[in-house]
Scaffold this active site. Structure first.
Site, PDB file in Angstrom:
ATOM      1  N   LYS A 180       0.831  -1.206   0.000  1.00 14.34           N
ATOM      2  CA  LYS A 180       0.000   0.000   0.000  1.00 14.34           C
ATOM      3  C   LYS A 180       0.864   1.254   0.000  1.00 14.34           C
ATOM      4  CE  LYS A 180      -3.847   2.458   1.993  1.00 14.34           C
ATOM      5  NZ  LYS A 180      -4.844   2.609   3.062  1.00 14.34           N
ATOM      6  N   ASN A 198      -7.254  10.331  -8.547  1.00  8.62           N
ATOM      7  CA  ASN A 198      -6.186   9.336  -8.626  1.00  8.62           C
ATOM      8  C   ASN A 198      -6.119   8.629  -9.974  1.00  8.62           C
ATOM      9  OD1 ASN A 198      -5.774  10.031  -5.965  1.00  8.62           O
ATOM     10  ND2 ASN A 198      -6.735   8.200  -5.127  1.00  8.62           N
ATOM     11  N   SER A 248      -6.145  11.420  -0.091  1.00  8.48           N
ATOM     12  CA  SER A 248      -6.198  12.074   1.218  1.00  8.48           C
ATOM     13  C   SER A 248      -5.214  13.242   1.282  1.00  8.48           C
ATOM     14  CB  SER A 248      -5.882  11.057   2.322  1.00  8.48           C
ATOM     15  OG  SER A 248      -4.616  10.470   2.127  1.00  8.48           O
TER      16      SER A 248
END
Length: 302
Positions: A180, A198, A248
């Site tokens: 990740k 994204n 984020s």
């Protein structure tokens, strides 16, 4: 055995999603900022995206007590972990479980140092994505939660499964954390710099940049003993192409907040220096994001 209480510590976008879904079968309290807490307490938590529902659950600006057999899901920003846990250390009990569910590398070590031996700490990785629209309103994209296999993991997984949260237990959580991390090292800074969703990053013109980021991460990860799947660049591209949300980090910059760059690309740079591995692309991204923070008037000392 289920938990008597679940506290989501750091109820931003992702934390609010977990709290809402878990509230279907559990006594849950969200801990967040005052505006969000007031909105949730007065109007409920409105979630859109893969589900569209308003949840009515408890919310507060601080933890005022921790009952026996409590699960704390830590979803604060990584840089806030130490001070957040130190603030509640006196309230922790031997049977308290903390699930560290944050972006970045090295988070659980920070939490363990802050909590000492007062509680059980487990690491998790989420594949869910979320956007925080405004206090009381969150959009989300569903995905699985991967939890470190240990003595408390099955209890957590059982509680999650009852609330339709896809959960998988994994023996070597570091592999999932690193996988990740690599994706985040590509997605977060680039989406922030270009102000795009994204999925828009999977462009031919950015292919060289994306893949150089991945290769630097892999070199550093291998030096740390991590084994990566073959053709990781292609796998990362495939994942990113399905992410239709804003990252984020982009959301943080747009709100004038500090980012987690030090726990993402910054961690690659730090470990690269440790192993004498050059990481020029990641280092450049760290500098660019910190420049954006400077323009927002953010001090790295905060």
């Amino acid at each position: 055995m289920s938990f008597n209480k679940i506290i989501v510590l750091g109820a931003g976008a992702i934390g609010s999603i977990y709290g809402a879904l878990l509230s279907k079968k559990n006594d849950v309290t969200l801990i967040g900022n005052k505006a969000h807490v007031d909105a949730v307490n007065s109007k409920g938590l409105s979630i859109s995206g893969d589900i569209n529902e308003t949840f009515h659950l408890k919310a507060d600006t601080e933890i005022r007590g921790i009952p026996e057999n409590t699960l704390i899901i830590l979803t604060t920003k990584a840089y806030d972990s130490a001070k957040t846990i130190k603030r509640i250390k006196k309230l922790l009990k031997k049977d308290t479980v903390i699930l560290v569910l944050q972006n970045g590398l090295g988070n659980e070590e920070v939490v363990k140092r802050a909590a000492g031996d007062k509680t059980k700490i487990s690491r998790g990785v989420t594949a869910m994505a979320a956007e925080f629209f405004e206090p009381g309103r969150v959009r989300f994209w569903n995905g699985e939660t991967i939890i470190e296999q240990n003595e408390v993991a099955e209890r957590i997984a059982e509680s999650f499964a009852k609330c339709m949260l896809k959960t998988r237990l994994f023996n070597d959580i570091n592999i999932e954390v690193w996988n990740k991390l690599v994706v985040n090292c590509v997605v977060n800074p680039l989406s922030t710099l270009f102000h795009v969703k994204n999925c828009e990053l999977v462009s031919g013109s950015l292919k060289t940049v994306r893949h150089r980021i991945v290769r630097e991460c892999v070199k550093v990860g291998k030096a740390e003993g991590i084994t990566f799947p073959k053709d990781l660049e292609k796998k990362v591209d495939a994942k990113i192409s399905s992410y239709t949300n804003f990252s984020s980090m982009y959301q943080d910059i747009m709100k004038g907040k500090k980012t987690e760059i030090d726990f993402l690309n910054g961690k690659i740079v730090e470990l690269g220096r440790k192993h004498n591995i050059p990481t020029p692309v990641n280092e450049t991204l760290v500098c660019l994001i910190k420049f954006m923070e400077d323009k927002n008037g953010i001090s790295r000392k905060n």
